[in-house]
Enzyme design. Structure first.
Site, PDB file in Angstrom:
ATOM      1  N   ASN A   1       1.227  -1.133  -0.150  1.00 43.31           N
ATOM      2  CA  ASN A   1       0.172  -0.168  -0.239  1.00 43.31           C
ATOM      3  C   ASN A   1       0.630   1.227  -0.305  1.00 43.31           C
ATOM      4  OD1 ASN A   1      -1.921   1.669   0.400  1.00 43.31           O
ATOM      5  ND2 ASN A   1      -2.288   1.602   2.570  1.00 43.31           N
ATOM      6  N   TRP A   2       1.197   2.062  -1.386  1.00 43.82           N
ATOM      7  CA  TRP A   2       1.746   2.974  -0.892  1.00 43.82           C
ATOM      8  C   TRP A   2       1.816   4.489  -0.753  1.00 43.82           C
ATOM      9  CZ3 TRP A   2       3.922   2.383  -7.311  1.00 43.82           C
ATOM     10  CH2 TRP A   2       4.631   1.978  -6.635  1.00 43.82           C
ATOM     11  N   LYS A   3       0.550   3.681  -0.334  1.00 45.45           N
ATOM     12  CA  LYS A   3      -0.782   5.411   0.113  1.00 45.45           C
ATOM     13  C   LYS A   3      -0.508   6.913  -0.755  1.00 45.45           C
ATOM     14  CE  LYS A   3      -0.344   3.616   4.816  1.00 45.45           C
ATOM     15  NZ  LYS A   3      -0.314   3.422   5.955  1.00 45.45           N
TER      16      LYS A   3
ATOM     17  N   HIS B   1      -9.751   1.147   5.023  1.00 47.61           N
ATOM     18  CA  HIS B   1      -8.625   1.179   5.744  1.00 47.61           C
ATOM     19  C   HIS B   1      -8.480   2.092   6.510  1.00 47.61           C
ATOM     20  CE1 HIS B   1      -4.403   2.258   6.255  1.00 47.61           C
ATOM     21  NE2 HIS B   1      -3.691   0.864   6.171  1.00 47.61           N
TER      22      HIS B   1
ATOM     23  N   GLU C   1      -6.671   4.830   7.921  1.00 50.64           N
ATOM     24  CA  GLU C   1      -6.677   6.547   7.824  1.00 50.64           C
ATOM     25  C   GLU C   1      -7.942   6.503   7.335  1.00 50.64           C
ATOM     26  OE1 GLU C   1      -3.088   4.790   5.545  1.00 50.64           O
ATOM     27  OE2 GLU C   1      -2.439   4.820   7.261  1.00 50.64           O
TER      28      GLU C   1
ATOM     29  N   GLU D   1      -5.919  -5.748  10.603  1.00 51.94           N
ATOM     30  CA  GLU D   1      -4.282  -4.028  11.031  1.00 51.94           C
ATOM     31  C   GLU D   1      -4.744  -3.763  12.402  1.00 51.94           C
ATOM     32  OE1 GLU D   1      -1.739  -2.936   7.628  1.00 51.94           O
ATOM     33  OE2 GLU D   1      -4.398  -1.945   7.387  1.00 51.94           O
TER      34      GLU D   1
ATOM     35  N   GLY E   1       2.552   2.479  10.655  1.00 52.37           N
ATOM     36  CA  GLY E   1       3.166   3.396  10.420  1.00 52.37           C
ATOM     37  C   GLY E   1       3.715   3.385  11.844  1.00 52.37           C
TER      38      GLY E   1
ATOM     39  N   SER F   1       3.296  -2.312  10.272  1.00 55.54           N
ATOM     40  CA  SER F   1       4.576  -2.393  10.416  1.00 55.54           C
ATOM     41  C   SER F   1       5.510  -3.450  10.381  1.00 55.54           C
ATOM     42  CB  SER F   1       4.779  -2.029  11.983  1.00 55.54           C
ATOM     43  OG  SER F   1       4.300  -0.271  12.305  1.00 55.54           O
TER      44      SER F   1
ATOM     45  N   GLY G   1       2.804  -0.916   4.358  1.00 62.91           N
ATOM     46  CA  GLY G   1       2.436   0.409   4.580  1.00 62.91           C
ATOM     47  C   GLY G   1       4.433   0.804   3.977  1.00 62.91           C
ATOM     48  N   GLY G   2       4.546   1.429   4.092  1.00 59.53           N
ATOM     49  CA  GLY G   2       5.666   2.403   4.439  1.00 59.53           C
ATOM     50  C   GLY G   2       7.198   1.415   3.823  1.00 59.53           C
TER      51      GLY G   2
HETATM   52  P1  PGA Z   1       2.510   0.363   7.711  1.00 60.89           P
HETATM   53  O1  PGA Z   1       1.259   0.540   7.163  1.00 60.89           O
HETATM   54  O2  PGA Z   1       3.197  -0.852   7.033  1.00 60.89           O
HETATM   55  O3  PGA Z   1       3.493   1.565   7.680  1.00 60.89           O
HETATM   56  O4  PGA Z   1       2.271   0.265   9.249  1.00 60.89           O
HETATM   57  C1  PGA Z   1       0.537   0.009   6.873  1.00 60.89           C
HETATM   58  C2  PGA Z   1      -0.497   0.317   5.744  1.00 60.89           C
HETATM   59  O5  PGA Z   1      -0.934   0.777   5.555  1.00 60.89           O
HETATM   60  O6  PGA Z   1      -1.906  -0.401   6.788  1.00 60.89           O
END
Ligand code: PGA
Length: 249
Positions: free
Chosen positions: A8-10, A94, A96, A166, A172, A212, A233-234
């Protein structure tokens, strides 16, 4: 069974050139590893340009989809538009979006149905907000989210659904869940699915862990039989680190 990795590049990267570079390195590893299915979810604006780079073992996903089929919904992107771009997956729910965009379980349910009915595969994200010591509490939260998000879904659509556990506190933050807690949560998720769709449905449904995940801890999650993969994500934005992460699976 191939493990699934959702990248997930966000809201990254900021240019198409960077996006292409990142995808190129990911593609090299993904194509070489038979035990993996990698789904990359770039921002909407890069989907059309990047779609030609996808194929076997590397699939294209979106980060969101509109709840409605078509019409006057400023800024929204429909499931049919995504399908037209050879996008086969979409992330729904998600955390966010739940927190910043105030998406609730009813909205998420509409998005899940819209996506599945349009032939997209859905990665549904669920998880508790803060760290809970009691598994009972985590189970109750997951049950509420799942029961509502999957309302009116047909059991044959389960094959196009992946659930990502999640915990929000792990996203993050660099603080991932303990692998055993993640496994327990996936078991709770399968229990809820079994209640709604029967045991066969629960066995068929894929459950991932996200929060993470990095190259150091990825193996501790995917080595567990009950965890079908990870949502990253990151770490998926690191053009050196992400290929290494994939090599650990
Ligand atoms: P992260 O993000 O790996 O940076 O914690 C996970 C996610 O987007 O759900």
């Amino acid at each position: 069974m191939a493990k699934i990795v959702i990248a997930n590049w966000k809201m990254n990267p900021q240019t198409l050139r960077e996006a292409e570079q990142l995808l190129r390195v990911t593609k090299r590893i993904a194509r070489a590893r038979k035990n993996l299915k990698v789904v990359v979810c770039p921002p909407f604006v890069w989907l059309a340009s990047l779609s030609r780079m996808f194929g076997k073992r590397l699939e294209l996903g979106a980060q969101d989809v509109a709840w409605a089929e078509r019409g006057a919904f400023t800024g929204e992107i429909s499931a049919a538009m995504l399908k037209n771009l050879k996008c086969s997956w979409v992330i729904v729910g998600h955390s966010e979006r739940r927190s910043y965009l105030k998406e609730d379980d009813t909205m998420i349910n509409r998005k899940v149905l819209q996506a599945l009915n349009s032939g997209l595969k859905v990665v549904l994200a669920v998880g508790e907000q803060k760290r809970e010591e009691s598994r009972h509490v985590v189970g109750a939260i997951l049950e509420t989210q799942l029961t509502c998000a999957l309302m009116k879904m047909k059991s044959q659509q389960l094959r196009n659904l992946v659930i990502a556990y999640e915990p929000v506190w792990a996203i993050g933050t660099g603080l991932s869940a303990r692998p055993d807690d993640a496994l327990q949560a996936t078991l709770l998720i399968r229990k809820v699915i079994a209640k709604q769709f029967g045991n066969l449905g629960a066995r068929r449904c894929k459950v991932l862990y996200g929060g993470s995940v990095d190259k150091r801890n990825v193996a501790s999650f995917v080595n567990q039989e009950g965890i079908d993969g990870v949502l990253v994500g990151g770490a998926s934005l690191d053009s050196k680190g992400f290929p290494e992460l994939l090599k650990h699976i």
